[in-house]
Design an enzyme around this catalytic site. Structure first.
Site, short mmCIF file in Angstrom:
data_model
loop_
_atom_site.label_atom_id
_atom_site.label_comp_id
_atom_site.label_asym_id
_atom_site.label_seq_id
_atom_site.Cartn_x
_atom_site.Cartn_y
_atom_site.Cartn_z
N ASP A 8 0.88 -1.36 0.08
CA ASP A 8 0.11 0.05 0.10
C ASP A 8 0.95 1.30 0.05
O ASP A 8 1.33 1.56 1.02
CB ASP A 8 -0.92 0.06 1.33
CG ASP A 8 -0.48 -0.30 2.56
OD1 ASP A 8 0.51 -1.14 2.59
OD2 ASP A 8 -1.00 0.12 3.64
N GLU A 22 12.62 1.23 7.36
CA GLU A 22 11.74 0.40 6.81
C GLU A 22 11.65 0.02 5.25
O GLU A 22 11.56 -0.81 4.87
CB GLU A 22 10.23 1.22 6.91
CG GLU A 22 9.13 0.76 6.53
CD GLU A 22 7.86 1.42 6.30
OE1 GLU A 22 6.79 0.91 6.42
OE2 GLU A 22 8.23 2.78 6.25
#
Length: 570
Positions: A319, A503
């Site tokens: 996403d 991340e």
């Protein structure tokens, strides 16, 4: 004479019915304590339902920089009473919405910034992070959106204060590498608990994540634990593996060719495959304002349709990405639910193979044969429908246009990762990934620059690991080691400069964290930590393990591929 495609469909239908027989989904109840999941209380409601117009007004007022903040806030009293007070006060002169929120809610605390000791190697830094990222939430406040879990767990880090499904597998790889098998066992137990409680593993342990799952890595988690505990782990978690499979296959028995139901689709030839799906079609509480704005930007589509496709993309873990969009520059053209993803179906193939192995370990040979038959049928469907013969790589299937999609993404490596690819096709995928996705800092997620975080120039740790493992499975060691070396160099250079792991990474160069998406770059970071530890052991010999990425390329690694990787395209 019965046409062969109808005969295949009938046989597949019988196999599915047999495999699912006796598997009952118990949607057990929520309580403020992680107790026996068979207890019977109501399923908790997410904050947008509990708080109704108050939730909408707070999010639209943008009181907090991150929409997840209020979604994670804990009501200090019964939400119905808070809502009644709000309706009474909101039109009064001088009403201050932020003051009302501060009085009636406990906001999530900002995590303390971890300052590592000076001079730590990469491995030492990661080993020191495990306790920092560990949480225990056996008990939670009554109206908290957080769902309790019976054992401690490791969170990704940053704004992600809860456990996440597919993140956790890659985190667990690192925990195992660090010798923390107790934590691996605890996290598998938590996911087994969630399956028993909710019938599936939610996106994360929040009430607002209950309407969807994520890439199904539970089978990989159980297989990982079995490396340490043997077949006992497979036998222990066989019931939960069966329940997860039932969740993904729910409704398949009644499908006719060309129909879909929630997460399962039946193609015209009777092949059964799966897609991502969220049971709700409203804005995501954690991204409320962003989703409303996205829906408003495309008045030609029903807002509920866009909301479900946004949610389903969140279920995919990607996403967001051009992979799900008709126009890579316009998020409102997203249509996740009309796409059959190659990575999801590869993972479900692995689930079917693990179910076969676990059933055999439990002494149920008949059931093992049924799951093997289902895995074989899915493998054939992947080869038939998720292979782009013109381009020479695995890709997603477009239900809306009844054809294979052309885009190459890192998801093309998943059939190799689960050993479901034909050997000649695996060679073609390796060549395509090397030519179009391999960059100086690792493997790009796609070759499209859309501004979304699951597109170029970003590379993500789990996809690097899937690629490296998948390529090695088919003897493509040179490309596998190139992905490994380039990504590790990126991680090391970023760590040298910023003293943290992040991340995602910009793989167009080395030493830069990734960008794009709905929130700032997060550090921590669970799955990067895990993949980094595993990859360090790939590049360094067992007799001489390395604690950081060597400054010069080890002689044991193959030479750099002769073909220069292409730059990401617009």
């Amino acid at each position: 004479m019965i046409p062969p495609e109808i005969r295949r469909s009938v046989l597949l239908q019988k196999a599915i019915k047999l495999a699912l027989a006796g598997t009952l989904l118990t949607f057990a109840s929520f309580s403020a304590t992680a107790a026996d999941p068979s207890s019977d209380t109501e399923t908790p409601q997410p904050p947008d339902i509990l708080l109704g117009p108050l939730f909408n007004d707070v999010q639209n007022a943008k009181l907090f920089p991150d929409q997840k903040t209020f979604a994670d806030a804990i009501p200090n009293s019964d939400p119905l009473m808070i809502l009644a007070d709000y309706r009474m006060q909101r039109n009064q002169s001088g009403f201050d919405l932020r003051h009302f929120v501060d009085v009636n809610f406990t906001l999530p605390k900002a995590g303390e910034k971890y300052v590592p000791p000076a001079g730590q190697s990469l491995r030492e830094h990661i080993d020191g992070l495990w306790p920092v990222l560990t949480r225990s939430t056996k008990n939670v406040e009554k109206w908290d959106s957080l769902l309790p879990l019976p054992e401690s767990y490791v969170v990704p880090g940053g704004r992600f204060r809860e456990i996440y499904y597919w993140d956790s597998y890659f985190t667990m790889l690192g925990l195992a590498e660090s010798g923390h098998w107790d934590k691996v066992a605890d996290m598998v137990a938590n996911f087994g608990y969630e399956i028993d409680a909710w019938g599936h593993i939610p996106n994360g342990n929040r009430t607002y994540y209950l309407s969807r799952s994520q890439p199904p890595f539970f089978a990989f988690m159980v297989e990982l634990l079995a490396q340490h505990e043997g077949d006992d782990a497979l036998k222990e978690y066989l019931p939960q593996l069966q329940k997860e499979y039932a969740y993904w296959m729910e409704g398949v028995e009644t499908l006719q060719p060309g129909q879909q139901n929630q997460r399962v689709v039946k193609l015209e030839d009777g092949s059964v495959l799966n897609r991502y799906w969220d049971d709700r079609d409203t804005p995501r509480p954690e991204s409320w304002v962003e989703d409303i704005a996205t829906a408003k930007s495309n008045p030609n589509r029903p807002a509920t349709e866009i909301y479900r496709d946004l949610r389903s993309a969140a279920a995919s873990g990607w996403d967001f990405s051009s992979r799900w969009m008709d126009n890579p520059q316009q998020l409102s053209t997203i249509r996740t639910t009309t796409i059959v993803p190659v990575d999801l179906n590869a993972l479900l193939y692995q689930l079917e193979k693990t179910l076969a192995r676990a059933s055999a370990a439990a002494g149920d040979r008949a059931k093992a044969s049924q799951y093997d038959a289902l895995a074989n049928a899915r493998q054939k469907a992947i080869e038939m429908h998720l292979w782009n013969n013109k381009e020479g790589w695995y890709a997603d299937y477009d239900l809306q246009n009844n054809k294979i999609r052309d885009q190459l993404t890192a998801a093309a490596l998943f059939p190799l990762y689960v050993n479901a690819a034909a050997k000649d096709r695996a060679v073609k995928v390796a060549a395509a990934a090397q030519a179009h996705l391999l960059q100086p800092g690792g493997l790009a997620t796609t070759s499209v620059k859309s501004g979304q975080q699951w597109d170029a120039p970003n590379g993500w740790a789990p996809l690097q690991w899937v690629a490296a493992e998948g390529l090695q499975n088919y003897g493509q060691d040179d490309v596998a080691m190139e992905v490994t070396w380039r990504f590790l160099t990126n991680v090391q250079h970023t760590y040298d400069r910023e003293k943290k792991l992040v991340e995602k990474y910009d793989v167009s160069s080395t030493g830069t964290g990734g960008g794009g998406g709905e929130y700032p770059l997060q550090d921590g970071f669970g799955w990067t930590n895990g993949v980094t530890l595993k990859m360090l052991d790939l590049i360094c010999p067992q007799e001489k393990p390395c604690d950081s990425v060597p400054s010069t390329r080890p002689a044991s690694l193959s030479a750099t591929p002769t073909k220069t990787p292409s730059a990401a395209t617009q």
